[in-house]
Design an enzyme around this catalytic site. Structure first.
Site, PDB file in Angstrom:
ATOM      1  N   GLU A 113      42.306  33.480  36.211  1.00 17.51           N
ATOM      2  CA  GLU A 113      41.616  34.756  36.375  1.00 17.51           C
ATOM      3  C   GLU A 113      41.426  35.501  35.067  1.00 17.51           C
ATOM      4  OE1 GLU A 113      43.073  37.182  39.539  1.00 17.51           O
ATOM      5  OE2 GLU A 113      42.704  35.662  41.063  1.00 17.51           O
ATOM      6  N   GLU A 193      53.385  43.666  44.289  1.00 11.94           N
ATOM      7  CA  GLU A 193      52.689  43.024  45.407  1.00 11.94           C
ATOM      8  C   GLU A 193      53.450  41.779  45.856  1.00 11.94           C
ATOM      9  OE1 GLU A 193      48.541  40.507  45.869  1.00 11.94           O
ATOM     10  OE2 GLU A 193      48.566  42.215  44.488  1.00 11.94           O
ATOM     11  N   ASP A 218      49.908  41.628  50.685  1.00 13.17           N
ATOM     12  CA  ASP A 218      48.719  40.774  50.660  1.00 13.17           C
ATOM     13  C   ASP A 218      48.925  39.631  51.643  1.00 13.17           C
ATOM     14  OD1 ASP A 218      46.398  39.361  50.150  1.00 13.17           O
ATOM     15  OD2 ASP A 218      47.111  38.524  48.253  1.00 13.17           O
ATOM     16  N   LYS A 243      40.595  42.288  51.060  1.00 13.38           N
ATOM     17  CA  LYS A 243      39.795  41.185  50.519  1.00 13.38           C
ATOM     18  C   LYS A 243      38.730  40.803  51.548  1.00 13.38           C
ATOM     19  CE  LYS A 243      43.589  39.108  47.844  1.00 13.38           C
ATOM     20  NZ  LYS A 243      44.502  37.940  47.738  1.00 13.38           N
ATOM     21  N   ARG A 272      39.145  37.649  44.745  1.00 14.71           N
ATOM     22  CA  ARG A 272      40.015  36.492  44.980  1.00 14.71           C
ATOM     23  C   ARG A 272      39.963  35.545  43.785  1.00 14.71           C
ATOM     24  NH1 ARG A 272      40.756  35.322  50.508  1.00 14.71           N
ATOM     25  NH2 ARG A 272      42.507  34.075  49.803  1.00 14.71           N
ATOM     26  N   LYS A 294      41.059  45.614  42.280  1.00 18.56           N
ATOM     27  CA  LYS A 294      41.704  44.508  41.563  1.00 18.56           C
ATOM     28  C   LYS A 294      40.739  43.327  41.551  1.00 18.56           C
ATOM     29  CE  LYS A 294      45.602  41.276  42.142  1.00 18.56           C
ATOM     30  NZ  LYS A 294      46.642  40.806  43.074  1.00 18.56           N
TER      31      LYS A 294
END
Length: 330
Positions: A113, A193, A218, A243, A272, A294
């Site tokens: 990411e 998280e 999550d 999401k 994602r 995010k």
């Protein structure tokens, strides 16, 4: 209609990717027919603020082939008054992190990411490096930039214990909670998280009671309105990720966001892994007035596309993209 056509509990007949692409296409069409940008079409008020960005600096866990166990080590620019200042501060932290790795001969590229590959000796070492990066950027930990963690504890929960490969150690749940709480207090961490595995609900609650940081769900809630409501009522979480492609439809994601608000917890609109350059997620966050967003780091095109779209939207808002402050627990 999409849910009825699919007819399966997990959207397995038509598939989540097909459903969310179709759902978003219909939403974009509706906004175009109304001759409005998507964020404006979604908004229920003209008094809009930008969400606080949560930006990955180091990528670990599944994002970096398990080099460390913690999955995301992120910058949260809590002292920034507006979107441009927030992105600038995080960019400074990112560059400082790169220079720290380069100076010590440990610069190894980036993870999935866009955050730096974490070439460090163990999980706690990456937290220390993150603090150094904030300070080298000329910013104050906690006041200007806080640390946010995605632990993704499901990934290393085995046989009722938490096995940390990078530390060559496994923990009983009570030991793991104690260690993670120590890190949270020591390293200016304000959001955590998935601190525990999704089935380890008792220890989820125990961790939340042990720290002042906000606990984010999550894997525990998977963008499901009912799961969010139950987790909030059990006092397991202070916030939940939203999401859209995890839910399968925009309507499902919105229902999850509304469940957060009804339960008095914070929704964080989130992208994602395996993203494209589609920027719908930013429009959803702004139009729905989510407090946080995010989407990964500030490198790789599928990540920077989102941050740049946020800049374009911020320029059109009154106040130049001001960020609404978070509540004390958040």
């Amino acid at each position: 209609m999409l849910i009825e056509l699919d007819g399966s509990p997990q959207h397995s007949r038509l598939g989540g990717n097909t459903l969310i692409a179709t759902s978003l296409a219909v939403l974009h069409t509706a906004a175009a027919a109304a001759r409005e940008p998507l964020w404006r079409y979604l908004a229920s008020s003209k008094d809009l603020a930008m969400p606080l960005p949560e930006i990955q600096i180091f990528g670990g866990g599944a994002h970096a082939q398990g080099r460390i166990d913690l999955q995301d080590i992120m910058a949260l620019p809590v002292g920034a008054p507006d979107w441009p200042t927030a992105l600038d501060g995080c960019a400074r932290v990112y560059r400082a992190a790169g220079s720290l790795l380069s100076d010590s001969g440990r610069l190894r590229g980036v993870a999935d990411e866009g955050g730096f590959w974490p070439d460090v000796a163990g999980n706690e070492a990456i937290l220390g490096l993150m603090l150094q990066a904030i300070e080298r950027a000329g910013l104050k930990p906690s006041d200007d930039v806080a640390i946010s963690l995605d632990v993704a504890a499901n990934q290393f929960y085995r046989g009722g214990r938490y096995a940390l490969k990078a530390d060559a150690r496994d923990y009983a749940p009570a030991e793991w909670i104690e260690r993670l709480a120590e890190w949270t207090d020591r390293y200016a961490v304000c959001l955590v998280e998935d601190p525990c595995a999704e089935d380890d609900r008792a220890n989820y609650a125990a961790f939340r009671a042990a720290v002042s940081a906000s606990v984010v769900g999550d894997d525990l809630v998977v963008t499901d309105a009912m799961r969010i409501t139950v987790a909030a009522n059990e006092r397991l979480i202070d916030a939940a990720l939203i999401k859209p492609n995890q839910s399968g439809t925009v309507s499902g994601a919105r229902a999850a966001l509304d469940a957060c608000r009804s339960a008095g917890i914070m929704p964080i609109v989130s992208a994602r892994s395996g993203e494209t350059e589609d920027v719908s997620i930013v429009h959803l966050a702004v139009g729905w007035q989510a407090p946080m967003i995010k989407v990964g780091s500030i490198t790789r095109g599928e990540r920077t596309a989102k941050w740049n779209e946020g800049i374009r939207i911020a320029e059109r808002l009154r106040g130049g993209g001001a960020i609404r402050p978070l509540s004390p627990r958040h």
